[in-house]
Design a protein around this motif. Sequence first.
Motif, PDB file in Angstrom:
ATOM      1  N   PHE A 159      62.067  59.548  62.580  1.00  0.00           N
ATOM      2  CA  PHE A 159      61.283  60.605  63.224  1.00  0.00           C
ATOM      3  C   PHE A 159      60.043  60.964  62.406  1.00  0.00           C
ATOM      4  O   PHE A 159      58.978  61.224  62.970  1.00  0.00           O
ATOM      5  N   TRP A 179      57.529  58.274  63.029  1.00  0.00           N
ATOM      6  CA  TRP A 179      57.115  58.335  64.441  1.00  0.00           C
ATOM      7  C   TRP A 179      56.164  59.496  64.681  1.00  0.00           C
ATOM      8  O   TRP A 179      55.123  59.344  65.319  1.00  0.00           O
ATOM      9  N   SER A 180      56.497  60.690  64.142  1.00  0.00           N
ATOM     10  CA  SER A 180      55.650  61.862  64.377  1.00  0.00           C
ATOM     11  C   SER A 180      54.335  61.749  63.603  1.00  0.00           C
ATOM     12  O   SER A 180      53.315  62.298  64.022  1.00  0.00           O
ATOM     13  N   ALA A 220      69.172  66.914  69.556  1.00  0.00           N
ATOM     14  CA  ALA A 220      68.144  65.893  69.302  1.00  0.00           C
ATOM     15  C   ALA A 220      68.398  64.639  70.128  1.00  0.00           C
ATOM     16  O   ALA A 220      67.458  64.008  70.638  1.00  0.00           O
ATOM     17  N   THR A 221      69.671  64.270  70.283  1.00  0.00           N
ATOM     18  CA  THR A 221      70.028  63.089  71.083  1.00  0.00           C
ATOM     19  C   THR A 221      69.605  63.281  72.538  1.00  0.00           C
ATOM     20  O   THR A 221      69.008  62.387  73.152  1.00  0.00           O
ATOM     21  N   SER A 270      65.659  63.220  72.778  1.00  0.00           N
ATOM     22  CA  SER A 270      65.072  61.882  72.626  1.00  0.00           C
ATOM     23  C   SER A 270      65.383  61.001  73.832  1.00  0.00           C
ATOM     24  O   SER A 270      64.563  60.177  74.248  1.00  0.00           O
ATOM     25  N   THR A 271      66.575  61.182  74.422  1.00  0.00           N
ATOM     26  CA  THR A 271      66.923  60.435  75.633  1.00  0.00           C
ATOM     27  C   THR A 271      65.997  60.836  76.778  1.00  0.00           C
ATOM     28  O   THR A 271      65.508  59.985  77.534  1.00  0.00           O
ATOM     29  N   THR A 319      62.556  59.275  76.242  1.00  0.00           N
ATOM     30  CA  THR A 319      62.572  57.832  76.503  1.00  0.00           C
ATOM     31  C   THR A 319      62.591  57.535  78.000  1.00  0.00           C
ATOM     32  O   THR A 319      61.838  56.693  78.498  1.00  0.00           O
ATOM     33  N   SER A 336      59.959  67.651  75.765  1.00  0.00           N
ATOM     34  CA  SER A 336      60.907  66.722  75.140  1.00  0.00           C
ATOM     35  C   SER A 336      60.554  66.454  73.681  1.00  0.00           C
ATOM     36  O   SER A 336      61.428  66.445  72.802  1.00  0.00           O
ATOM     37  N   CYS A 337      59.252  66.255  73.376  1.00  0.00           N
ATOM     38  CA  CYS A 337      58.834  65.996  71.992  1.00  0.00           C
ATOM     39  C   CYS A 337      59.075  67.212  71.095  1.00  0.00           C
ATOM     40  O   CYS A 337      59.555  67.078  69.967  1.00  0.00           O
ATOM     41  N   LEU A 372      62.793  67.728  70.416  1.00  0.00           N
ATOM     42  CA  LEU A 372      63.255  66.727  69.454  1.00  0.00           C
ATOM     43  C   LEU A 372      62.883  67.140  68.033  1.00  0.00           C
ATOM     44  O   LEU A 372      63.707  67.086  67.109  1.00  0.00           O
TER      45      LEU A 372
END
Length: 366
Positions: A222, A225-226, A283-284, A287-288, A291, A311-312, A315
């Motif tokens: 993460f 990614w961020s 968080a799961t 992130s789902t 996606t 969503s972001c 997360l």
Amino acid sequence: QNSARLAFGFSGWDIALLVFWGPIGFAPCFFFMWLMDKKGLRVTVLLTSSLMVLGAGLRCVPVSDLEIRKKLIHGGQLLNGLAGPTVMNAAPFLSTTWFSPDERATATAIALLLNYLGAAGAFLVGPLVVPSPNGTSHLPLVSQSNAEHIKDRIEAVLYAEFGMVSLIFSAALAYFPSRPPFPPSVAAASQRLSYRRSFCRLLSNFRFLMIALAYAIPLGVFSGWSGVLDLILTPVHVSQVDAGWIGFWSIVGGCVVGIAMARFADFIRGMLKFILLLLLSGATLASTWFTLTCLTSVTHLPLTTATLYTSCILLGIFLNSSVPIFFELFVETVYPVPEGITCGVVTFLSNVFMGVLLFFLTFYHT
């Protein structure tokens, strides 16, 4: 990224490499852990902040040759990355040295999450101070005067950061004690294991290794990614300003929730695992959702600014707020191993996973 590409001729590879210097800077992590354990906080913090001053200074050197300037900026980022081990590992050591047991989780949370708040400030300040190229990413259409203006604004940010880092170094040089006159707890006063025995204890503790992986994989990925969120969201037509706001709110939310959770953990002992399970479950789900939203050709879910933001940000809130809880769990699991060594091993692992992600991202061009 669009402004930096224009001002300094950065490529996508350069953008990813600038973030990649962070995990590369963790290579001498074990030296900083040894220094903290043997010499205390003052020496370690002074060395760290001097590296930051030197790194920020290199990025400000006014060289007209763009290739040399680019190398200086990369060199400055590497020196800044070398400061990472202390910044990420000192919080639990600080809280144990200065605070009583019923204040430690909160102190760790504040010390750790203020670093994240600084990152949130970067997400906010960058897009507000530095304009996009004509508000778009179509670089060939940008005039020379606009390009010079953008370069001037980026340099203003670099000079301001150099000034702030120099001020912090001066303050630490003037007054930053290694420890209080009297230890606040038994843990602060007790004798810890030696450096070698600490590593043997950590590597032979299966429970610690499992918790370390549970922290390192999601948080490492993460963080990488961020750090390049702007680069990742460009294909779905998200501007660098929007990407900055997403990064800002996800970190600020994570700081607020993280400190609240740490305060709760101080009041009710023995709840660390339960709190982590709740945060990682959230968080799961977030992130789902992100996606599935991005897989528009498969799921046909609406990809709107609202869903992307929500969503972001969720997360980021769930993952960032788990950091201080994880660190307290590490320290409790392997006591009497020194806090700096424990957290150093964990953050080193986290940066390995961050480095793997960014390594592949440097070859990502579509």
